[in-house]
Design a protein around this motif. Structure first.
Motif, PDB file in Angstrom:
ATOM      1  N   ILE A  47     -24.311  -5.470  -3.882  1.00  0.00           N
ATOM      2  CA  ILE A  47     -24.891  -5.016  -5.142  1.00  0.00           C
ATOM      3  C   ILE A  47     -26.098  -4.159  -4.806  1.00  0.00           C
ATOM      4  O   ILE A  47     -26.924  -4.537  -3.961  1.00  0.00           O
ATOM      5  N   LYS A  48     -26.196  -3.022  -5.449  1.00  0.00           N
ATOM      6  CA  LYS A  48     -27.364  -2.147  -5.369  1.00  0.00           C
ATOM      7  C   LYS A  48     -27.983  -2.107  -6.763  1.00  0.00           C
ATOM      8  O   LYS A  48     -27.281  -1.958  -7.758  1.00  0.00           O
ATOM      9  N   LEU A  49     -29.308  -2.240  -6.823  1.00  0.00           N
ATOM     10  CA  LEU A  49     -30.036  -2.252  -8.080  1.00  0.00           C
ATOM     11  C   LEU A  49     -31.014  -1.089  -8.094  1.00  0.00           C
ATOM     12  O   LEU A  49     -31.732  -0.859  -7.111  1.00  0.00           O
ATOM     13  N   LEU A  50     -31.064  -0.368  -9.191  1.00  0.00           N
ATOM     14  CA  LEU A  50     -31.978   0.748  -9.360  1.00  0.00           C
ATOM     15  C   LEU A  50     -33.083   0.340 -10.328  1.00  0.00           C
ATOM     16  O   LEU A  50     -32.802  -0.120 -11.439  1.00  0.00           O
ATOM     17  N   GLN A  57     -35.340  -2.524 -14.680  1.00  0.00           N
ATOM     18  CA  GLN A  57     -33.990  -2.262 -14.182  1.00  0.00           C
ATOM     19  C   GLN A  57     -33.376  -1.090 -14.941  1.00  0.00           C
ATOM     20  O   GLN A  57     -33.403  -1.044 -16.165  1.00  0.00           O
ATOM     21  N   MET A  58     -32.824  -0.158 -14.184  1.00  0.00           N
ATOM     22  CA  MET A  58     -32.197   1.030 -14.780  1.00  0.00           C
ATOM     23  C   MET A  58     -30.675   0.968 -14.678  1.00  0.00           C
ATOM     24  O   MET A  58     -29.986   1.588 -15.479  1.00  0.00           O
ATOM     25  N   GLY A  59     -30.167   0.256 -13.695  1.00  0.00           N
ATOM     26  CA  GLY A  59     -28.729   0.163 -13.521  1.00  0.00           C
ATOM     27  C   GLY A  59     -28.412  -0.549 -12.219  1.00  0.00           C
ATOM     28  O   GLY A  59     -29.288  -0.809 -11.395  1.00  0.00           O
ATOM     29  N   PHE A  60     -27.147  -0.867 -12.041  1.00  0.00           N
ATOM     30  CA  PHE A  60     -26.709  -1.505 -10.800  1.00  0.00           C
ATOM     31  C   PHE A  60     -25.246  -1.180 -10.567  1.00  0.00           C
ATOM     32  O   PHE A  60     -24.533  -0.730 -11.473  1.00  0.00           O
ATOM     33  N   ILE A  61     -24.814  -1.402  -9.330  1.00  0.00           N
ATOM     34  CA  ILE A  61     -23.411  -1.220  -8.977  1.00  0.00           C
ATOM     35  C   ILE A  61     -23.007  -2.355  -8.050  1.00  0.00           C
ATOM     36  O   ILE A  61     -23.770  -2.751  -7.173  1.00  0.00           O
ATOM     37  N   GLU A  62     -21.832  -2.892  -8.314  1.00  0.00           N
ATOM     38  CA  GLU A  62     -21.227  -3.893  -7.421  1.00  0.00           C
ATOM     39  C   GLU A  62     -20.061  -3.193  -6.743  1.00  0.00           C
ATOM     40  O   GLU A  62     -19.273  -2.532  -7.404  1.00  0.00           O
ATOM     41  N   TYR A  63     -19.967  -3.359  -5.416  1.00  0.00           N
ATOM     42  CA  TYR A  63     -18.872  -2.708  -4.685  1.00  0.00           C
ATOM     43  C   TYR A  63     -18.521  -3.516  -3.440  1.00  0.00           C
ATOM     44  O   TYR A  63     -19.297  -4.343  -2.988  1.00  0.00           O
TER      45      TYR A  63
END
Length: 64
Positions: A47-50, A57-63
């Motif tokens: 997970i990356k968190l922006l 928190q502005m957004g995140f991505i799970e990959y």
């Protein structure tokens, strides 16, 4: 352009940064999500968190 920070979320720091879609850390779903992520992290999920300059928190991505 806004100053932003990209954070690598790990099972060790997920509590510090929050669960993104679950705002209440005492919510029963929060522990389930943390436990789920700890298992998935072992299998390669990340997970990356922006966050913005203020720490919002502005957004995140799970990959994987």
């Amino acid at each position: 352009m806004k100053e932003v920070t990209l954070i690598d979320i790990t099972p060790g720091n997920i509590v510090e940064h929050g669960l993104f879609c679950i705002k209440d850390a005492d919510n029963p779903g929060a522990k389930l999500k943390r436990d789920w992520y700890a298992r998935q992290h072992k299998q390669g999920m990340r997970i990356k968190l922006l966050k913005d300059k203020a720490g919002a928190q502005m957004g995140f991505i799970e990959y994987a």
